[in-house]
Design a protein around this motif. Structure first.
Motif, PDB file in Angstrom:
ATOM      1  N   ASN A  27       0.791  -1.170   0.007  1.00  0.00           N
ATOM      2  CA  ASN A  27       0.029   0.066   0.149  1.00  0.00           C
ATOM      3  C   ASN A  27       0.648   1.347   0.004  1.00  0.00           C
ATOM      4  OD1 ASN A  27      -1.991   1.909   0.202  1.00  0.00           O
ATOM      5  ND2 ASN A  27      -2.834   1.290   2.130  1.00  0.00           N
ATOM      6  N   GLN A  28       1.302   1.709  -0.934  1.00  0.00           N
ATOM      7  CA  GLN A  28       2.611   2.441  -1.352  1.00  0.00           C
ATOM      8  C   GLN A  28       2.257   3.279  -2.760  1.00  0.00           C
ATOM      9  OE1 GLN A  28       6.716   1.775  -1.447  1.00  0.00           O
ATOM     10  NE2 GLN A  28       6.922   2.938   0.237  1.00  0.00           N
ATOM     11  N   PRO A  70       0.528   5.986   1.566  1.00  0.00           N
ATOM     12  CA  PRO A  70      -0.554   4.979   1.196  1.00  0.00           C
ATOM     13  C   PRO A  70      -1.411   5.496   0.292  1.00  0.00           C
ATOM     14  CG  PRO A  70      -0.217   4.992   3.667  1.00  0.00           C
ATOM     15  CD  PRO A  70       0.750   6.254   3.022  1.00  0.00           C
ATOM     16  N   LEU A  71      -2.103   4.480  -0.684  1.00  0.00           N
ATOM     17  CA  LEU A  71      -3.110   4.855  -1.647  1.00  0.00           C
ATOM     18  C   LEU A  71      -4.215   5.416  -1.194  1.00  0.00           C
ATOM     19  CD1 LEU A  71      -2.275   1.697  -3.677  1.00  0.00           C
ATOM     20  CD2 LEU A  71      -1.869   4.026  -4.606  1.00  0.00           C
ATOM     21  N   ASN A  72      -5.073   4.899  -0.044  1.00  0.00           N
ATOM     22  CA  ASN A  72      -6.294   4.946   0.389  1.00  0.00           C
ATOM     23  C   ASN A  72      -6.379   6.055   1.532  1.00  0.00           C
ATOM     24  OD1 ASN A  72      -5.012   2.904   1.847  1.00  0.00           O
ATOM     25  ND2 ASN A  72      -6.978   2.350   2.597  1.00  0.00           N
ATOM     26  N   TRP A  73      -7.487   6.706   1.454  1.00  0.00           N
ATOM     27  CA  TRP A  73      -7.875   7.542   2.855  1.00  0.00           C
ATOM     28  C   TRP A  73      -8.814   6.695   3.746  1.00  0.00           C
ATOM     29  CZ3 TRP A  73      -8.764  12.900  -0.027  1.00  0.00           C
ATOM     30  CH2 TRP A  73      -7.349  13.294  -0.378  1.00  0.00           C
ATOM     31  N   MET A  74      -9.764   6.084   2.917  1.00  0.00           N
ATOM     32  CA  MET A  74     -10.750   5.264   3.824  1.00  0.00           C
ATOM     33  C   MET A  74     -10.394   3.797   3.966  1.00  0.00           C
ATOM     34  SD  MET A  74     -13.239   7.401   4.338  1.00  0.00           S
ATOM     35  CE  MET A  74     -14.631   6.566   4.311  1.00  0.00           C
ATOM     36  N   PRO A  75     -10.492   3.276   4.990  1.00  0.00           N
ATOM     37  CA  PRO A  75     -10.287   1.745   5.037  1.00  0.00           C
ATOM     38  C   PRO A  75     -10.879   0.801   4.058  1.00  0.00           C
ATOM     39  CG  PRO A  75     -11.051   2.603   7.452  1.00  0.00           C
ATOM     40  CD  PRO A  75     -11.030   3.699   6.287  1.00  0.00           C
ATOM     41  N   ASP A 117     -11.450   3.229  -8.091  1.00  0.00           N
ATOM     42  CA  ASP A 117     -12.028   4.389  -8.427  1.00  0.00           C
ATOM     43  C   ASP A 117     -13.484   4.284  -8.403  1.00  0.00           C
ATOM     44  OD1 ASP A 117     -12.274   2.671 -10.628  1.00  0.00           O
ATOM     45  OD2 ASP A 117     -11.665   4.092 -11.869  1.00  0.00           O
ATOM     46  N   LEU A 118     -14.307   5.415  -8.685  1.00  0.00           N
ATOM     47  CA  LEU A 118     -15.866   5.507  -8.738  1.00  0.00           C
ATOM     48  C   LEU A 118     -16.505   4.602  -9.718  1.00  0.00           C
ATOM     49  CD1 LEU A 118     -16.626   9.043  -8.200  1.00  0.00           C
ATOM     50  CD2 LEU A 118     -16.677   7.336  -6.704  1.00  0.00           C
ATOM     51  N   ASP A 119     -15.754   3.950 -10.808  1.00  0.00           N
ATOM     52  CA  ASP A 119     -16.209   3.219 -12.091  1.00  0.00           C
ATOM     53  C   ASP A 119     -15.789   1.631 -11.532  1.00  0.00           C
ATOM     54  OD1 ASP A 119     -17.234   5.233 -13.233  1.00  0.00           O
ATOM     55  OD2 ASP A 119     -15.424   5.549 -14.420  1.00  0.00           O
ATOM     56  N   CYS A 174      -5.201   6.379  -6.386  1.00  0.00           N
ATOM     57  CA  CYS A 174      -4.471   6.928  -5.316  1.00  0.00           C
ATOM     58  C   CYS A 174      -5.414   8.008  -4.702  1.00  0.00           C
ATOM     59  CB  CYS A 174      -3.134   7.332  -5.663  1.00  0.00           C
ATOM     60  SG  CYS A 174      -2.203   8.206  -4.396  1.00  0.00           S
ATOM     61  N   ALA A 175      -5.825   8.444  -3.635  1.00  0.00           N
ATOM     62  CA  ALA A 175      -6.493   9.197  -2.975  1.00  0.00           C
ATOM     63  C   ALA A 175      -6.057  10.599  -3.023  1.00  0.00           C
ATOM     64  CB  ALA A 175      -7.186   8.940  -1.771  1.00  0.00           C
TER      65      ALA A 175
END
Ligand code: FES
Length: 114
Positions: free
Chosen positions: A48-49, A56-61, A66-68, A74-75
């Motif tokens: 996760n880098q 880390p790529l994500n902000w939410m666990p 992406d939305l689709d 990457c957030a």
């Protein structure tokens, strides 16, 4: 094994049945944050880098897509990565790639290794 990182061997992540298609699971190999997911029946795992800034790529666990639901996202600056290969196809690190993590199912349990 990834050069520059200690080999922690195979680490138990979770029961295989807990990761359905399009589900993600975060875990650590030593002190390295990683994630895995199942897509079209196949397991994939990466560190996760983000290759852009090494964060880390994500902000939410366990939210990486992406939305689709087409690309790992990457957030921070919006880089997009192909789920099956980890190749960055858009964003500031285009042409780079996520660091793959080895993953296997043994005795109904998902295990991972660098
Ligand atoms: S930190 Fe991921 S695109 Fe910049």
């Amino acid at each position: 094994m990834v050069e520059g990182y200690p080999d922690v061997g195979w680490v138990t992540v979770c029961p295989d049945e807990e990761v359905a298609n399009d589900q993600f699971r975060e875990f650590h190999l030593g002190d390295q944050p990683c994630f895995l997911f199942r897509r079209r029946g196949e397991l994939h795992a990466y560190r996760n880098q983000c290759p852009h800034l090494g964060i880390p790529l994500n902000w939410m666990p366990e939210k990486f897509m992406d939305l689709d639901n087409c690309f790992i996202h990457c957030a921070t600056h919006g880089a997009l990565f192909t789920p099956e290969s980890g190749d960055c196809i858009a964003g500031p690190c285009q042409g780079d790639r996520l660091i793959p993590v080895k993953v296997r199912v043994s005795g109904g349990v998902i295990e991972a290794s660098l």
